[in-house]
Design an enzyme around this catalytic site. Sequence first.
Site, PDB file in Angstrom:
ATOM      1  N   ARG A  32      -5.308  -8.250 -23.345  1.00 38.89           N
ATOM      2  CA  ARG A  32      -4.303  -9.317 -23.465  1.00 38.89           C
ATOM      3  C   ARG A  32      -3.386  -9.055 -24.666  1.00 38.89           C
ATOM      4  NH1 ARG A  32      -5.465 -12.499 -19.421  1.00 38.89           N
ATOM      5  NH2 ARG A  32      -7.656 -12.744 -18.876  1.00 38.89           N
ATOM      6  N   ASP A  33      -2.096  -9.301 -24.444  1.00 45.91           N
ATOM      7  CA  ASP A  33      -1.120  -9.157 -25.530  1.00 45.91           C
ATOM      8  C   ASP A  33      -1.407 -10.210 -26.602  1.00 45.91           C
ATOM      9  OD1 ASP A  33       2.010  -7.806 -25.614  1.00 45.91           O
ATOM     10  OD2 ASP A  33       1.523  -9.406 -27.030  1.00 45.91           O
ATOM     11  N   ILE A  34      -1.366  -9.810 -27.885  1.00 39.08           N
ATOM     12  CA  ILE A  34      -1.644 -10.772 -28.965  1.00 39.08           C
ATOM     13  C   ILE A  34      -0.519 -11.795 -29.127  1.00 39.08           C
ATOM     14  CG2 ILE A  34      -3.278  -9.806 -30.646  1.00 39.08           C
ATOM     15  CD1 ILE A  34      -0.829  -8.607 -32.102  1.00 39.08           C
ATOM     16  N   ASN A  90       8.818  -0.752 -21.842  1.00 38.36           N
ATOM     17  CA  ASN A  90       9.943  -0.536 -22.748  1.00 38.36           C
ATOM     18  C   ASN A  90       9.879   0.900 -23.250  1.00 38.36           C
ATOM     19  OD1 ASN A  90      10.682  -3.286 -22.574  1.00 38.36           O
ATOM     20  ND2 ASN A  90       9.203  -3.818 -24.165  1.00 38.36           N
ATOM     21  N   VAL A  99       5.510  -0.248 -30.001  1.00 38.06           N
ATOM     22  CA  VAL A  99       4.274   0.537 -30.150  1.00 38.06           C
ATOM     23  C   VAL A  99       4.447   1.878 -29.437  1.00 38.06           C
ATOM     24  CG1 VAL A  99       1.790   0.633 -29.694  1.00 38.06           C
ATOM     25  CG2 VAL A  99       2.854  -1.552 -30.303  1.00 38.06           C
ATOM     26  N   HIS A 103       2.849   2.032 -22.617  1.00 34.80           N
ATOM     27  CA  HIS A 103       2.144   0.835 -22.145  1.00 34.80           C
ATOM     28  C   HIS A 103       3.036   0.069 -21.189  1.00 34.80           C
ATOM     29  CE1 HIS A 103       4.345  -0.238 -25.823  1.00 34.80           C
ATOM     30  NE2 HIS A 103       4.506  -1.434 -25.295  1.00 34.80           N
ATOM     31  N   HIS A 105       3.676  -3.802 -19.602  1.00 38.16           N
ATOM     32  CA  HIS A 105       3.437  -5.239 -19.728  1.00 38.16           C
ATOM     33  C   HIS A 105       3.300  -5.817 -18.322  1.00 38.16           C
ATOM     34  CE1 HIS A 105       5.035  -5.574 -23.999  1.00 38.16           C
ATOM     35  NE2 HIS A 105       5.541  -4.411 -23.633  1.00 38.16           N
TER      36      HIS A 105
END
Length: 117
Positions: A32-34, A90, A99, A103, A105
């Site tokens: 999970r994204d923070i 991205n 980052v 990755h 999303h």
Amino acid sequence: MNHRAGCIFCKIADGKAPSEIVYQDDTIVAFRDINPGAPVHVIIIPRIHISSLTEVTTKHRELMGHLIEVANEIAKAEGIAERGYRLIANCGQDGRQVVPHIHFHLLGGQQLPNKLD
Ligand code: AMP
Ligand code: ZN
């Protein structure tokens, strides 16, 4: 494995940084994204350190295909597959990639904004 020193996503993949992992296998980790931007916001990464989309080549074909397959499975598990979702990567400065470990999303759980960011 080709780890990049100090890479936060390599550390998460190695279990050396905290995260809420929702899926993992030999080649892919999802957590999970923070700072979630939607009710469901999961980050999906390959375990190997690839800096960005621009580094993907033919040798990653199976890995990238598997990653999308995994994204579909997570979307089903999170209950967002039927209504729909976004899978976004991205890339680089103009793409606002923060980052530098490739990755995706996975975003859903609401109708997403009709704009780019
Ligand atoms: P970007 O590189 O712009 O595609 O976005 C990186 C994403 O990673 C952002 O949505 C951050 O909230 C997320 N993020 C950064 N560090 C962590 C972490 N330690 N655990 C979970 N998500 C993170
Ligand atoms: Zn990394």
